[in-house]
Design a protein around this motif. Sequence first.
Motif, mmCIF file in Angstrom:
data_model
loop_
_atom_site.group_PDB
_atom_site.id
_atom_site.type_symbol
_atom_site.label_atom_id
_atom_site.label_comp_id
_atom_site.label_asym_id
_atom_site.label_seq_id
_atom_site.Cartn_x
_atom_site.Cartn_y
_atom_site.Cartn_z
ATOM 1 N N ALA A 76 0.831 -1.204 0.000
ATOM 2 C CA ALA A 76 0.000 0.000 0.000
ATOM 3 C C ALA A 76 0.869 1.258 0.000
ATOM 4 C CB ALA A 76 -0.928 -0.008 1.213
ATOM 5 N N ILE A 77 1.994 1.206 0.706
ATOM 6 C CA ILE A 77 2.916 2.348 0.740
ATOM 7 C C ILE A 77 3.521 2.577 -0.645
ATOM 8 C CG2 ILE A 77 5.152 3.113 1.642
ATOM 9 C CD1 ILE A 77 4.336 1.674 4.266
ATOM 10 N N LEU A 78 3.880 1.492 -1.330
ATOM 11 C CA LEU A 78 4.409 1.635 -2.691
ATOM 12 C C LEU A 78 3.363 2.239 -3.615
ATOM 13 C CD1 LEU A 78 6.347 -1.742 -3.111
ATOM 14 C CD2 LEU A 78 7.326 0.544 -2.922
ATOM 15 N N ALA A 79 2.111 1.825 -3.453
ATOM 16 C CA ALA A 79 1.037 2.406 -4.257
ATOM 17 C C ALA A 79 0.883 3.895 -3.964
ATOM 18 C CB ALA A 79 -0.270 1.665 -3.983
ATOM 19 N N MET A 80 0.993 4.258 -2.688
ATOM 20 C CA MET A 80 0.924 5.669 -2.299
ATOM 21 C C MET A 80 2.125 6.448 -2.835
ATOM 22 S SD MET A 80 1.044 7.265 1.572
ATOM 23 C CE MET A 80 0.021 5.934 2.180
ATOM 24 N N LEU A 220 6.503 0.500 8.829
ATOM 25 C CA LEU A 220 6.083 1.742 9.477
ATOM 26 C C LEU A 220 7.067 2.869 9.200
ATOM 27 C CD1 LEU A 220 4.789 0.405 12.920
ATOM 28 C CD2 LEU A 220 3.421 1.379 11.064
ATOM 29 N N ILE A 221 8.354 2.527 9.122
ATOM 30 C CA ILE A 221 9.361 3.539 8.775
ATOM 31 C C ILE A 221 9.090 4.080 7.372
ATOM 32 C CG2 ILE A 221 11.810 3.899 8.256
ATOM 33 C CD1 ILE A 221 12.433 1.867 10.482
ATOM 34 N N VAL A 225 8.017 7.938 6.265
ATOM 35 C CA VAL A 225 8.798 8.697 5.284
ATOM 36 C C VAL A 225 7.907 9.189 4.150
ATOM 37 C CG1 VAL A 225 10.599 8.506 3.539
ATOM 38 C CG2 VAL A 225 10.986 7.593 5.821
ATOM 39 N N VAL A 226 7.048 8.297 3.634
ATOM 40 C CA VAL A 226 6.181 8.662 2.506
ATOM 41 C C VAL A 226 5.084 9.628 2.950
ATOM 42 C CG1 VAL A 226 4.511 7.755 0.836
ATOM 43 C CG2 VAL A 226 6.650 6.533 1.250
ATOM 44 N N ASP A 231 10.868 11.614 1.535
ATOM 45 C CA ASP A 231 11.586 10.427 1.083
ATOM 46 C C ASP A 231 12.940 10.818 0.521
ATOM 47 O OD1 ASP A 231 12.103 7.861 0.574
ATOM 48 O OD2 ASP A 231 10.486 7.519 -0.855
ATOM 49 N N ILE A 232 14.006 10.193 1.005
ATOM 50 C CA ILE A 232 15.383 10.521 0.627
ATOM 51 C C ILE A 232 15.851 9.579 -0.456
ATOM 52 C CG2 ILE A 232 17.732 10.772 1.477
ATOM 53 C CD1 ILE A 232 16.524 11.114 4.284
#
Length: 233
Positions: A76-80, A220-221, A225-226, A231-232
């Motif tokens: 889900a984070i990658l999708a976001m 969660l990290i 970040v996102v 995001d670095i």
Amino acid sequence: ALATVMSAAAVVPVGSGRALMAFNGDFLFFVYVIALGRFFTTLATLDTDSNLGVLGAGRYVYFAALMEPAFLMITAILAMHTTKASFSDFLGRHEGFSVAIICAVVVLMMSAIVETGRMPIDDQASLNRLSVFNNSMPLHYSGVDLAMMCMATALKLTVYTTLVATMMMPLGMSALTGVSLYVGIMLSIAVAIGVVESVSVRLTTIHVAQFIIGASAISLIALAVVAFGRDIR
């Protein structure tokens, strides 16, 4: 069990290409069809009426219940992160390695290890000990049934490592370069898994749970970040 893993493989893109069956939300389909295969595998194990098999099945479901939220969260984070909703759109469609991408690679690799029972989660050489969980499930099967269960586990490992390999591939490659890089990454992952299995010992049940919770912490990290837009790369 084998059919569900094959269905999950249909939505996973290989290299720079698109999946055989790509659609928005296919990563949710992947998670739940893998869970359906896990359900069938557990039923098949309970059908043998073996204490060892039941113990292994219980541990398998317990660890999967801990791992599934981490996998769902990182996808889900990658999708976001990419504003896309399909494996074929957000895997390997990034420029450079950001914090979220690195976290995703780590969590996907941990998912592969847990789902297929590789070291240090399970000992592939110990088939008759109470300490194992993945290998104790097909212990009372033989012939075609055992072959299908082993094929399902092998294909699941291939599918998860393909997710990792696709995540690590950059944009803008030709088909030949993409295939060559994919094969190289898959071979490197296979060697890495073999080395880890050779030099590590199996974790105890409580330490396996801590290992999986670590995957949730990494997710969660990536979420933090996102979500905060820092995001670095």
